[in-house]
Write a protein that holds these residues in place. Structure first.
Motif, PDB file in Angstrom:
ATOM      1  N   TYR A 147       0.799  -1.237   0.000  1.00 45.65           N
ATOM      2  CA  TYR A 147       0.000   0.000   0.000  1.00 45.65           C
ATOM      3  C   TYR A 147       0.825   1.277   0.000  1.00 45.65           C
ATOM      4  N   PHE A 148       2.111   1.186   0.430  1.00 48.80           N
ATOM      5  CA  PHE A 148       2.907   2.409   0.535  1.00 48.80           C
ATOM      6  C   PHE A 148       4.145   2.334  -0.352  1.00 48.80           C
ATOM      7  N   GLU A 149       4.521   3.504  -0.865  1.00 46.10           N
ATOM      8  CA  GLU A 149       5.837   3.622  -1.512  1.00 46.10           C
ATOM      9  C   GLU A 149       6.882   3.927  -0.429  1.00 46.10           C
ATOM     10  N   VAL A 150       8.132   3.601  -0.723  1.00 45.31           N
ATOM     11  CA  VAL A 150       9.219   3.989   0.188  1.00 45.31           C
ATOM     12  C   VAL A 150       9.271   5.518   0.253  1.00 45.31           C
ATOM     13  N   GLY A 151       9.420   6.040   1.462  1.00 46.61           N
ATOM     14  CA  GLY A 151       9.435   7.495   1.638  1.00 46.61           C
ATOM     15  C   GLY A 151      10.536   8.154   0.818  1.00 46.61           C
ATOM     16  N   ASP A 152      10.234   9.335   0.290  1.00 50.47           N
ATOM     17  CA  ASP A 152      11.174  10.034  -0.608  1.00 50.47           C
ATOM     18  C   ASP A 152      11.647  11.360  -0.006  1.00 50.47           C
ATOM     19  N   LEU A 153      11.505  11.519   1.300  1.00 53.18           N
ATOM     20  CA  LEU A 153      11.893  12.788   1.933  1.00 53.18           C
ATOM     21  C   LEU A 153      13.126  12.621   2.822  1.00 53.18           C
ATOM     22  N   GLY A 154      13.754  11.442   2.773  1.00 50.68           N
ATOM     23  CA  GLY A 154      14.900  11.219   3.663  1.00 50.68           C
ATOM     24  C   GLY A 154      14.448  11.244   5.114  1.00 50.68           C
ATOM     25  N   PHE A 155      15.376  11.554   6.021  1.00 52.08           N
ATOM     26  CA  PHE A 155      15.058  11.722   7.450  1.00 52.08           C
ATOM     27  C   PHE A 155      15.387  13.170   7.801  1.00 52.08           C
ATOM     28  N   PRO A 156      14.435  14.093   7.561  1.00 52.19           N
ATOM     29  CA  PRO A 156      14.728  15.521   7.770  1.00 52.19           C
ATOM     30  C   PRO A 156      14.650  15.938   9.235  1.00 52.19           C
ATOM     31  N   VAL A 157      15.442  16.940   9.567  1.00 50.36           N
ATOM     32  CA  VAL A 157      15.393  17.585  10.893  1.00 50.36           C
ATOM     33  C   VAL A 157      15.150  19.068  10.649  1.00 50.36           C
ATOM     34  N   ILE A 158      14.319  19.708  11.472  1.00 56.30           N
ATOM     35  CA  ILE A 158      14.069  21.145  11.336  1.00 56.30           C
ATOM     36  C   ILE A 158      14.295  21.803  12.698  1.00 56.30           C
ATOM     37  N   GLU A 159      14.837  23.008  12.703  1.00 50.73           N
ATOM     38  CA  GLU A 159      14.885  23.786  13.941  1.00 50.73           C
ATOM     39  C   GLU A 159      13.679  24.714  13.915  1.00 50.73           C
ATOM     40  N   ALA A 160      12.826  24.595  14.928  1.00 47.43           N
ATOM     41  CA  ALA A 160      11.607  25.405  14.946  1.00 47.43           C
ATOM     42  C   ALA A 160      11.253  25.730  16.396  1.00 47.43           C
ATOM     43  N   PRO A 161      10.508  26.842  16.587  1.00 42.93           N
ATOM     44  CA  PRO A 161      10.056  27.167  17.950  1.00 42.93           C
ATOM     45  C   PRO A 161       9.040  26.121  18.425  1.00 42.93           C
TER      46      PRO A 161
END
Ligand code: ING
Length: 326
Positions: A147-161
């Protein structure tokens, strides 16, 4: 002494969601958990993987399009809007796992939503366990590869408040990802301070029972392996982790709970004990990440990538050379 950077987080564990349970019911349960979180001064709530529906990869659909009823074509949507409204009303950020349909593409997805209701980060599950075709030998299917494709966004990290803090380095993974140290390390190499992950994990391993000769995996080891993976990942990357279960009996299949919040020393600082909707909370002093990051796991000083080529060059394991006695 630097000011401590405290964020009060919660794992909002969900009890079972039956196949017939409408999204509006699951969302109402989650809003009630956000209200409880707000009363406890929680600033960030982590909901499980696929939190809007039953864990549908246990069901076989010959025509993938039949499975679209389990997917969200938009986020937010009419059914999920109450979560975003609650975020704004209570000033709470939240993590939500759901099945994402993006045009003809389908992913097992998680998002991080700011108290403003804005989506700060999105992640699509990379490690899809189970199988793609119906397996007659299994009592319960596990068709994430169908049912799912392999994720295409990598493993992202964001700095956010988040909460009262101006910036926190936040990243995500989903369920099976927690068993793969590579996922944790990619986040660690981006200075992650808080990893959020949801999971739906059957109490008994449907796999081992069917592979002739496979060693039986006792149920208590299923929870041990889940905790071991999250505690090791947090410790070895000097990060906090919130691991939130969907638990209880769905369509006759039992999922274990035992959601945990783990600190950068790998200690479990909070653990769920029930099989229903349950909120566990912890004050996380994010400056606790500094100790590991500047000593044992000071990656810049200690890592030796030239010795790690196999991790990138190989997919499966190879057989080692054989010792030939003289
Ligand atoms: N569930 C399980 C998990 O990784 C699993 C599948 C269980 C794989 C036990 C291997 C062993 O926790 C999901 N949804 O990934």
């Amino acid at each position: 002494m630097p000011m401590s950077r405290i964020l009060t987080v919660a794992a909002a564990q969900l009890g079972p969601i039956q196949a017939a349970e409408p999204r509006t019911s699951a969302v109402a349960r989650m809003v009630r958990l956000m209200e409880r979180a707000h009363r406890r001064g929680v600033e960030l709530v982590v909901f499980p993987e696929l939190a809007l529906t039953t864990f549908f990869p246990r069901h076989y659909h010959e025509d993938i399009a039949e499975a679209d009823l389990w997917f969200e074509p938009s986020m937010p949507s009419i059914e999920t809007a109450p979560l975003f409204d609650a975020a704004r009303r209570f000033g709470i950020g939240f993590h939500l796992g759901y099945a994402e349909r993006a045009g003809t593409r389908r992913f097992n997805t998680a998002i991080l939503v700011a108290p403003s209701g804005e989506i700060v980060l999105k992640y699509r599950k990379v490690h899809l366990p189970g199988h793609a075709e119906f397996d007659p030998a299994r009592r319960v299917q596990h068709l994430e590869k169908r049912y799912f494709e392999v994720g295409d966004l990598g493993f992202p990290v964001i700095e956010a408040p988040m909460g009262t803090l101006d910036g926190i380095n936040m990243g995500m993974m989903i369920c099976n990802d927690r068993r793969w140290p590579e996922a944790w390390r990619v986040l660690g190499l981006q200075s992650v301070e808080l990893v959020m992950l949801g999971y739906n994990t059957p109490t008994t391993n449907q796999d081992a029972a069917t592979q002739a000769g496979a060693a039986f995996e006792a149920p208590h080891l299923r929870v041990f392996h889940s905790h071991l993976s999250v505690q090791a990942g947090a410790y070895q990357n000097a990060t906090f982790a919130v691991a939130t279960a969907k638990t209880g009996i769905e369509d006759g299949c039992e999922l274990f709970g035992h959601s945990i919040i783990v600190n950068p020393q790998g200690e479990i600082v909070a653990q769920a004990t029930g099989r229903g909707d349950e909120l566990i909370t912890a004050d996380c002093d994010l400056d606790q990440c500094r100790l590991g990051r500047t000593s044992i796991f000071d990656f810049a000083r200690h890592r030796r990538p030239e010795a790690y080529e196999r991790i990138i060059d190989q997919v499966g394991a190879i057989s080692p050379p054989r010792f030939i006695p003289r």
